[in-house]
Motif scaffolding. Structure first.
Motif, PDB file in Angstrom:
ATOM      1  N   ALA A   1       1.220  -1.439  -0.119  1.00 56.72           N
ATOM      2  CA  ALA A   1       0.049   0.017  -0.724  1.00 56.72           C
ATOM      3  C   ALA A   1       0.769   1.313  -0.031  1.00 56.72           C
TER       4      ALA A   1
ATOM      5  N   GLU B   1      -3.143   1.688   5.593  1.00 62.70           N
ATOM      6  CA  GLU B   1      -3.892   1.250   4.744  1.00 62.70           C
ATOM      7  C   GLU B   1      -3.093  -0.432   4.187  1.00 62.70           C
TER       8      GLU B   1
ATOM      9  N   GLN C   1      -2.163  -4.343   4.227  1.00 67.92           N
ATOM     10  CA  GLN C   1      -3.288  -5.441   4.480  1.00 67.92           C
ATOM     11  C   GLN C   1      -2.715  -6.432   4.504  1.00 67.92           C
TER      12      GLN C   1
ATOM     13  N   PHE D   1     -12.371  -3.847   7.763  1.00 68.11           N
ATOM     14  CA  PHE D   1     -11.704  -2.237   7.778  1.00 68.11           C
ATOM     15  C   PHE D   1     -11.267  -2.662   9.858  1.00 68.11           C
TER      16      PHE D   1
ATOM     17  N   GLN E   1      -7.362   2.515  11.940  1.00 66.62           N
ATOM     18  CA  GLN E   1      -6.928   2.306  10.521  1.00 66.62           C
ATOM     19  C   GLN E   1      -8.241   4.290  10.779  1.00 66.62           C
TER      20      GLN E   1
END
Length: 551
Positions: A230, A235, A237, A298, A303
């Motif tokens: 990312a 961000e 993952q 998410f 985050q």
């Protein structure tokens, strides 16, 4: 870099979808549309170029293109399959590497019943890797659209055509796992699993990703999705395990979490359409709980990037007191209207506190008591206070991906709005819990979930400590808010050294504001957000209260 294991081990019972073995099942019906004779405008045969076909795809077009695409893909003809998509070069490259990286053989593709231009299908294959074999089967889908320039049906190419969990830049791989599995335990040695704590599934994946190779564990062989890097660390993952071919040996990883508080936080947000909460230890910064509803997906708690509303008044109050502009007992009216930069601000329900103190305005969360000070401030004053005293926007090294807050330098009306947590200010429950924790401790302690000694990382340090008078003043303001202000209902009966602040953040196009609440009780601080729910005290307050009383 893995998520939940979706398929069993070799030797386990893994059933393929019925009908996928031994052939390619096709839709019934005609393969081709009937050819059409080209005629001139008066109806007579002519040699004029046909018009580009428009409108929705016919069932025959969907059937024919689907069969052609899946047949070419299954036979290994990447060029032919890619030519039937709207991104031939990208599709060709992806199709050519798909089976090689995943170590797939005997791929069988079986379409299901189309709905309009969407066609579901099953991918079944055998994984072959260094003598180990295992079947794999999953369902995905593709969308067919009409090409506007040629009128022909085309597959709308996207990575999910290959696997439903693939995003741009991701890869499906089979091989030795990039990190051993972990046995994560809380601060007291209690094991933490996705089964016992669903809200920690993503956290545990991230911890394996970052710290698995720093334990005494050994990696196994897996089919997994390797995530693209990312642009921002917050961000990123973690990789996702899809199937385990051979089990690795888990390594024990100690975290700062508290299993009891984690359960309390998860129960507090459960049942709400959307809600997130965190808890931290003010004296150290140790993260004690992280919860989100829904549990999977998410993590807004760590985050997210949302306007924090009036919880930001903790920072604004500190700034005003640091600059000698006010104090809890000083007269500090809250007018009904204030104009800054050509924008007219009014308090909720047009209320006002014409002759009150700053403490009364803070406890009542009266906006214009803060906005009225905007023209006396420099554009970067709030940014500096948030960063230099509360650590917001510094590069936190928590041990998992986090958004560390942002208080940008703004001017005029936007700067005024930032004073009450609107404008460009963005935070999440972890950031907001840190605001309360900094007040309780008297200084900023960067949150973390794994001891920095494990990887010798350096925790973020705030450039300066809060002035003693400001620290004492803030504690008195937050205690007043908790006992007789907007947070009193939620904090009723909570004993110990307490302080709280409510917040309601307006969002364009949303009927109700996002509800915020943060508070501390002795050496425990927590924060929660419940989007589109209304007032912070009555909606996010009970979530925080449940965490504080559980601790």
């Amino acid at each position: 870099m893995r998520r939940e294991v979706k398929y069993g081990l070799i030797g386990g019972s893994v059933a393929l979808v019925a009908g996928v073995v031994g052939g390619f099942t096709l839709f019934g019906g005609s393969d081709e549309s009937s050819p059409q004779e080209v005629r001139s405008a008066d109806g007579a045969p002519g040699d004029s170029s046909p018009k580009v076909k428009t409108g929705p795809l016919t069932s025959a077009e969907v059937h024919t293109t689907t069969r052609a695409f899946l047949t070419a893909w299954q036979s290994g003809d990447a060029s032919k399959a890619a030519a039937l998509t709207d991104s031939p070069d990208t599709a060709k490259s992806a199709l050519e590497t798909f089976s090689k990286q995943a170590k797939f053989s005997k791929v069988t593709l079986t379409p299901g019943k189309a709905t309009g231009g969407t066609v579901p299908y099953t991918v079944a294959a055998r994984i072959d890797f260094k003598g180990a074999t295992a079947p794999v089967s999953y369902r995905t889908s593709m969308d067919l659209e009409r090409d506007t320039s040629t009128g022909k049906p085309r597959v709308a190419w996207k990575p999910a055509v290959l696997h439903p969990d693939l995003a741009k830049g991701d890869e499906l791989r089979t091989g030795e796992a990039e990190a051993p599995p972990i046995k994560a335990v809380d601060r007291n040695g209690t094991e933490l699993t996705p089964a016992s704590h669903p809200a920690l599934a993503g956290v545990l994946e991230s911890l394996r990703d970052k710290y698995g190779d720093k334990t005494d564990g050994k990696p196994g062989v897996e089919l997994f999705i390797h995530r693209a890097k990312a642009a921002k660390a917050a961000e990123q993952q973690p990789d996702k395990t899809l199937k385990v071919l051979s089990k690795g040996t888990p390594g024990t990883l100690k975290t700062t979490l508290d299993a009891g508080l984690q359960t309390a936080a998860e129960n507090a947000v459960k049942g709400k359409k959307e809600a997130s909460a965190t808890a931290i230890k003010p004296s150290t910064g140790e993260i004690l709980a992280i919860a989100n509803s829904p549990a999977k997906g998410f993590s807004v708690a760590t985050q997210g990037s949302l306007a924090p509303g009036s919880t930001m008044k903790i920072v604004t109050a500190a700034m005003l007191m640091d600059k000698g502009m006010t104090s809890p007992g000083k007269a500090h009216p809250c007018p009904k209207y204030v104009t800054v930069g050509g924008w007219k601000f009014q308090n909720l329900d047009k209320t006002e506190i014409p002759k009150g103190t700053f403490a009364q305005s803070f406890a009542a969360s009266c906006n214009n008591a803060f906005i009225s000070q905007a023209e006396k401030l420099s554009d970067d004053d709030l940014t500096k206070e948030a960063r230099d005293v509360f650590g917001i926007g510094l590069n936190w090294q928590t041990g998992i991906p986090t958004f560390d807050g942002n208080v940008p330098v703004q001017s005029d009306a936007q700067m005024a709005a930032s004073l009450i947590g609107q404008g460009g200010v963005r935070m999440n429950p972890l950031n907001v819990a840190t605001l309360a924790a900094t007040v309780r401790a008297g200084s900023f302690h960067q949150p973390y979930i794994v001891s920095p000694s494990l990887d010798n990382r350096t925790l973020a340090k705030a450039p300066r400590a809060m002035k003693p008078g400001t620290a004492a003043g803030l504690k008195s303001l937050m205690r007043l808010t908790a006992t007789s202000g907007t947070a009193a209902e939620a904090m009723s009966g909570v004993g110990g050294d307490i302080g709280a602040k409510t917040g309601s953040a307006e969002v364009d196009g949303q009927k109700k504001p996002n509800a915020w609440f943060t508070a501390y009780r002795d050496d425990l601080a927590a924060a929660a957000v419940v989007p589109a729910s209304g007032h912070g005290g009555s909606n996010a307050g009970p979530v925080v209260r449940a965490i504080l009383t559980a601790g």
